[in-house]
Structures are given as structure tokens and as C-alpha cells.
Design a protein around this motif. Sequence first.
Motif, PDB file in Angstrom:
ATOM      1  N   LEU A   1       0.831  -1.206   0.000  1.00  0.00           N
ATOM      2  CA  LEU A   1       0.000   0.000   0.000  1.00  0.00           C
ATOM      3  C   LEU A   1       0.864   1.254   0.000  1.00  0.00           C
ATOM      4  O   LEU A   1       1.905   1.308   0.656  1.00  0.00           O
ATOM      5  CB  LEU A   1      -0.895   0.035   1.237  1.00  0.00           C
ATOM      6  N   SER A   2       0.415   2.260  -0.685  1.00  0.00           N
ATOM      7  CA  SER A   2       1.120   3.533  -0.731  1.00  0.00           C
ATOM      8  C   SER A   2       0.736   4.381   0.481  1.00  0.00           C
ATOM      9  O   SER A   2      -0.443   4.505   0.814  1.00  0.00           O
ATOM     10  CB  SER A   2       0.749   4.262  -2.021  1.00  0.00           C
ATOM     11  N   GLU A   3       1.735   4.966   1.126  1.00  0.00           N
ATOM     12  CA  GLU A   3       1.453   5.847   2.261  1.00  0.00           C
ATOM     13  C   GLU A   3       0.656   7.063   1.806  1.00  0.00           C
ATOM     14  O   GLU A   3      -0.205   7.557   2.535  1.00  0.00           O
ATOM     15  CB  GLU A   3       2.757   6.282   2.951  1.00  0.00           C
TER      16      GLU A   3
ATOM     17  N   ILE B   1       3.038   2.681   7.713  1.00  0.00           N
ATOM     18  CA  ILE B   1       2.663   1.448   7.042  1.00  0.00           C
ATOM     19  C   ILE B   1       3.869   0.534   7.132  1.00  0.00           C
ATOM     20  O   ILE B   1       4.935   0.832   6.598  1.00  0.00           O
ATOM     21  CB  ILE B   1       2.262   1.684   5.577  1.00  0.00           C
ATOM     22  N   GLY B   2       3.705  -0.578   7.841  1.00  0.00           N
ATOM     23  CA  GLY B   2       4.807  -1.497   8.072  1.00  0.00           C
ATOM     24  C   GLY B   2       4.740  -2.717   7.171  1.00  0.00           C
ATOM     25  O   GLY B   2       3.928  -2.797   6.243  1.00  0.00           O
ATOM     26  N   ALA B   3       5.590  -3.668   7.485  1.00  0.00           N
ATOM     27  CA  ALA B   3       5.655  -4.920   6.732  1.00  0.00           C
ATOM     28  C   ALA B   3       4.285  -5.591   6.742  1.00  0.00           C
ATOM     29  O   ALA B   3       3.555  -5.542   7.727  1.00  0.00           O
ATOM     30  CB  ALA B   3       6.704  -5.833   7.343  1.00  0.00           C
TER      31      ALA B   3
ATOM     32  N   ASP C   1      -4.829  -0.394  12.429  1.00  0.00           N
ATOM     33  CA  ASP C   1      -4.909  -0.075  13.846  1.00  0.00           C
ATOM     34  C   ASP C   1      -5.022   1.443  13.970  1.00  0.00           C
ATOM     35  O   ASP C   1      -4.119   2.173  13.546  1.00  0.00           O
ATOM     36  CB  ASP C   1      -3.650  -0.587  14.566  1.00  0.00           C
ATOM     37  N   VAL C   2      -6.150   1.904  14.507  1.00  0.00           N
ATOM     38  CA  VAL C   2      -6.345   3.334  14.762  1.00  0.00           C
ATOM     39  C   VAL C   2      -6.417   3.521  16.267  1.00  0.00           C
ATOM     40  O   VAL C   2      -7.216   2.869  16.936  1.00  0.00           O
ATOM     41  CB  VAL C   2      -7.633   3.869  14.096  1.00  0.00           C
ATOM     42  N   ALA C   3      -5.570   4.388  16.801  1.00  0.00           N
ATOM     43  CA  ALA C   3      -5.509   4.604  18.253  1.00  0.00           C
ATOM     44  C   ALA C   3      -5.399   6.087  18.552  1.00  0.00           C
ATOM     45  O   ALA C   3      -5.071   6.904  17.678  1.00  0.00           O
ATOM     46  CB  ALA C   3      -4.304   3.865  18.832  1.00  0.00           C
ATOM     47  N   SER C   4      -5.665   6.413  19.803  1.00  0.00           N
ATOM     48  CA  SER C   4      -5.491   7.800  20.237  1.00  0.00           C
ATOM     49  C   SER C   4      -4.089   7.956  20.807  1.00  0.00           C
ATOM     50  O   SER C   4      -3.477   6.982  21.254  1.00  0.00           O
ATOM     51  CB  SER C   4      -6.528   8.162  21.295  1.00  0.00           C
TER      52      SER C   4
ATOM     53  N   ILE D   1      -1.138  -1.057   8.737  1.00  0.00           N
ATOM     54  CA  ILE D   1      -1.379   0.385   8.807  1.00  0.00           C
ATOM     55  C   ILE D   1      -1.604   0.765  10.271  1.00  0.00           C
ATOM     56  O   ILE D   1      -2.452   0.194  10.938  1.00  0.00           O
ATOM     57  CB  ILE D   1      -2.616   0.790   7.985  1.00  0.00           C
ATOM     58  N   SER D   2      -0.829   1.734  10.740  1.00  0.00           N
ATOM     59  CA  SER D   2      -0.961   2.212  12.115  1.00  0.00           C
ATOM     60  C   SER D   2      -1.202   3.719  12.085  1.00  0.00           C
ATOM     61  O   SER D   2      -0.383   4.471  11.556  1.00  0.00           O
ATOM     62  CB  SER D   2       0.317   1.893  12.894  1.00  0.00           C
TER      63      SER D   2
END
Length: 155
Positions: free
Chosen positions: A2-4, A28-30, A70-73, A34-35
Motif C-alpha cells: 500500500l502507498s502511504e 505502514i509497516g511490513a 490499527d487506529v488509536a489515540s 497500517i498504524s
Amino acid sequence: MLSEDTVKTLVDKGLEERSDLFLIDLKIGAGNKISVVIDGDNGVTVDDCIFMSRAIEHNLDREEEDFSLDVASAGATSPLVSKRQYKKNIGRALGVKTNANAKFEGVLTEVDDNELTLEWKAREPKPVGKGKIVVNKQAKIKYDDVLEAKVIIKF
């Protein structure tokens, strides 16, 4: 992979709908992991994270490329990285380390586009005679000079 840029565009579109939220970090990791870390002018709720997750996930095709999201605050003990984070923390205790290795701990009383202001009380020797007095101290620190700033949470 995926493209950042693609993911960043989706995040930006989500943030356009929710101007009270802002991006802290995107990686975006291995394996297309997506973080996303977000913060908000009024804090971040679970619903805010769900909103941002959907804004990203519903616009990517798992058939084309698999990913995890992963979406976090930004955590309470995470360093402040955005000027908006400073603004929302006015009135709270802050610990600041500068590039010159100076350390300050005080209440964040003011922020503008260039610097933040911390205030604290310190006991110092009396100018005349024995003993100590309490004096009010203040430091104006330019954002460019901040190495790390964290909200101090006292229990």
C-alpha cells in the motif's frame, strides 16, 4: 504494498469531516500493517477511532491488497508533537526537555504559533537574611527548542 500517500489521502478526507480530530502519526509497516494515531481538541473516544478506521478501511479493497489497520489515540503519556496538542493542554502540568538539555516542569499557561509558556513556583533563598521565599517562575520555550514535552499525570 500500500502507498502511504493513498492512506494519507483517506485519513485527510476523514479529518475534513471531523475538524476536531487531527493526525499525530501514520505508518505502514511490513505486511501492509497500517498504524494511525489521532488526537482531538476535546480528546478522542472509541467512536472517533471507529470513525477514522471506517474512513480508511471502507475505501481500500482487500481483494486488491490485504492489510491490517490499527487506529488509536495518542496516549496520556505520549509526547506532544503537534501545536494543537499544546493548546488543548493549557492549564495542565507539563514536563519539557529542550535541545540544550534544560528541563522544565510547570503549568502550561500560554501557547502561540512560535512558543509555549510554563509557570511554576520555586523556593529560593531570601535576598536578605536567612530562610527561603516562594517565587513565581516562568519560561517561554520556542517549539523548535523542544526535544520532548509530556503531560505530567499525578495520582
